[in-house]
Design a protein around this motif. Structure first.
Motif, PDB file in Angstrom:
ATOM      1  N   ILE A 119       0.845  -1.189   0.000  1.00  0.00           N
ATOM      2  CA  ILE A 119       0.000   0.000   0.000  1.00  0.00           C
ATOM      3  C   ILE A 119       0.880   1.238   0.000  1.00  0.00           C
ATOM      4  CG2 ILE A 119      -1.760   1.300   1.273  1.00  0.00           C
ATOM      5  CD1 ILE A 119      -2.557  -1.356   2.630  1.00  0.00           C
ATOM      6  N   PHE A 120       0.536   2.189  -0.849  1.00  0.00           N
ATOM      7  CA  PHE A 120       1.189   3.493  -0.803  1.00  0.00           C
ATOM      8  C   PHE A 120       0.100   4.534  -0.604  1.00  0.00           C
ATOM      9  CE2 PHE A 120       3.027   7.259  -3.196  1.00  0.00           C
ATOM     10  CZ  PHE A 120       3.847   7.655  -2.140  1.00  0.00           C
ATOM     11  N   ASP A 121       0.149   5.234   0.534  1.00  0.00           N
ATOM     12  CA  ASP A 121      -0.899   6.207   0.869  1.00  0.00           C
ATOM     13  C   ASP A 121      -0.532   7.629   0.483  1.00  0.00           C
ATOM     14  OD1 ASP A 121       1.004   6.931   2.736  1.00  0.00           O
ATOM     15  OD2 ASP A 121      -0.173   6.351   4.489  1.00  0.00           O
ATOM     16  N   GLY A 122       0.565   7.762  -0.249  1.00  0.00           N
ATOM     17  CA  GLY A 122       1.024   9.084  -0.665  1.00  0.00           C
ATOM     18  C   GLY A 122       2.220   9.558   0.132  1.00  0.00           C
ATOM     19  N   GLU A 123       2.445   8.917   1.288  1.00  0.00           N
ATOM     20  CA  GLU A 123       3.569   9.295   2.147  1.00  0.00           C
ATOM     21  C   GLU A 123       4.420   8.098   2.548  1.00  0.00           C
ATOM     22  OE1 GLU A 123       2.146  11.461   5.504  1.00  0.00           O
ATOM     23  OE2 GLU A 123       1.376  13.128   4.304  1.00  0.00           O
ATOM     24  N   LYS A 124       3.760   7.015   2.933  1.00  0.00           N
ATOM     25  CA  LYS A 124       4.477   5.824   3.394  1.00  0.00           C
ATOM     26  C   LYS A 124       4.096   4.604   2.566  1.00  0.00           C
ATOM     27  CE  LYS A 124       5.169   7.203   8.246  1.00  0.00           C
ATOM     28  NZ  LYS A 124       6.652   7.110   8.207  1.00  0.00           N
ATOM     29  N   ILE A 125       5.030   3.667   2.502  1.00  0.00           N
ATOM     30  CA  ILE A 125       4.815   2.402   1.809  1.00  0.00           C
ATOM     31  C   ILE A 125       4.699   1.296   2.856  1.00  0.00           C
ATOM     32  CG2 ILE A 125       5.801   0.717   0.209  1.00  0.00           C
ATOM     33  CD1 ILE A 125       7.256   3.043  -1.143  1.00  0.00           C
ATOM     34  N   TYR A 126       3.621   0.529   2.766  1.00  0.00           N
ATOM     35  CA  TYR A 126       3.356  -0.563   3.704  1.00  0.00           C
ATOM     36  C   TYR A 126       3.391  -1.877   2.925  1.00  0.00           C
ATOM     37  CZ  TYR A 126       1.423   3.423   6.263  1.00  0.00           C
ATOM     38  OH  TYR A 126       1.241   4.654   6.864  1.00  0.00           O
ATOM     39  N   THR A 127       4.308  -2.747   3.296  1.00  0.00           N
ATOM     40  CA  THR A 127       4.413  -4.052   2.650  1.00  0.00           C
ATOM     41  C   THR A 127       3.975  -5.117   3.639  1.00  0.00           C
ATOM     42  OG1 THR A 127       6.258  -3.260   1.283  1.00  0.00           O
ATOM     43  CG2 THR A 127       5.932  -5.650   1.430  1.00  0.00           C
ATOM     44  N   ILE A 128       2.875  -5.780   3.327  1.00  0.00           N
ATOM     45  CA  ILE A 128       2.244  -6.737   4.245  1.00  0.00           C
ATOM     46  C   ILE A 128       2.486  -8.147   3.735  1.00  0.00           C
ATOM     47  CG2 ILE A 128       0.067  -7.410   5.326  1.00  0.00           C
ATOM     48  CD1 ILE A 128      -0.913  -4.503   4.473  1.00  0.00           C
ATOM     49  N   VAL A 129       3.143  -8.969   4.577  1.00  0.00           N
ATOM     50  CA  VAL A 129       3.475 -10.343   4.191  1.00  0.00           C
ATOM     51  C   VAL A 129       2.813 -11.297   5.185  1.00  0.00           C
ATOM     52  CG1 VAL A 129       5.326 -11.955   3.632  1.00  0.00           C
ATOM     53  CG2 VAL A 129       5.699  -9.491   3.368  1.00  0.00           C
ATOM     54  N   PRO A 130       1.596 -11.782   4.874  1.00  0.00           N
ATOM     55  CA  PRO A 130       0.887 -12.683   5.793  1.00  0.00           C
ATOM     56  C   PRO A 130       1.660 -13.951   6.127  1.00  0.00           C
ATOM     57  CG  PRO A 130      -0.598 -11.831   4.121  1.00  0.00           C
ATOM     58  CD  PRO A 130       0.788 -11.439   3.695  1.00  0.00           C
TER      59      PRO A 130
END
Length: 217
Positions: free
Chosen positions: A85-96
């Motif tokens: 996810i990129f919310d415009g400021e931070k990148i979130y990489t989710i690895v279940p």
């Protein structure tokens, strides 16, 4: 296979308004501009795609499916069991699989962090456009435009952009490397102006209370 690399292929299909069209085939220029103008008119779009990599001489072949939703700079990409996810400021990489979330600030100088605007800058110079083959794909007329790098040291031999002549949407993008490895990004579904919620591009920390949160910045 890097998620950021897949993104680079996806975002090449986004508006390339700033590309210098000097020395380009006028017909190719007009077609690409028509496609880009249409894409720019959408508030958002959601793409389902197939990514494949093939090299006959090396007996190498792989294929995977994914999807990405895009609104301006923001995106949500699902690929290889991972969500980014990129919310415009931070990148979130989710690895279940690892019960882990990695959070990092977006850094426009970092080549491993890809956003639509970065791809616009990357492809701003260095390519010539020309018309290529017109193919019939299951009743659809697909017109290919060839992007030819001006730099002989470019990691790509050429790029073929397939455009559906009726819908003026991207059908596929084929990248051919100097060793003849063929990488294809093919759109299987292209939905526009979807009713995406305001929170669609936000990371909800409460959903990952049991995950290890790795904040890099």
């Amino acid at each position: 296979m890097k998620i950021t690399y897949i993104l680079s292929l996806i975002f090449l299909t986004l508006p390339l308004t700033n590309i210098a069209f000097a020395q380009n085939d006028n017909e190719a220029k007009a077609l690409v501009k028509e496609v880009l103008d249409k894409v720019e008119s959408y508030d958002n779009f959601v793409i389902d795609f197939i990514y494949s990599l093939k090299n006959t001489e090396q007996n190498m072949s792989q294929e995977t499916r994914g999807d990405v939703s895009i609104k301006g700079e923001k995106y949500v990409l699902n690929l290889l069991g991972t969500t980014q996810i990129f919310d415009g400021e931070k990148i979130y990489t989710i690895v279940p699989e690892d019960d882990e979330v990695t959070i990092s600030d977006y850094d426009e100088t970092n080549d491993d962090q890809i956003t639509p605007s970065k791809m616009l800058t990357f492809y701003k110079d260095g390519y010539r456009f020309k018309m290529d083959l017109l193919q019939d794909v299951k009743g659809r007329k697909i017109q290919y435009v060839e992007l030819i790098p001006m730099d002989s040291n470019n990691e790509m031999k050429k790029i073929l952009l397939g455009i559906d002549k009726q819908t003026k949407h991207i059908y596929n993008l084929i990248q051919i490397q100097p060793d003849d490895t063929k990488i294809e990004f093919r759109v299987t579904k292209f939905k526009t102006n979807e009713p995406l919620s305001a929170k669609h591009f936000e990371f909800d920390r409460s959903k990952y209370a049991d995950y290890y949160i790795n904040e890099l910045d």
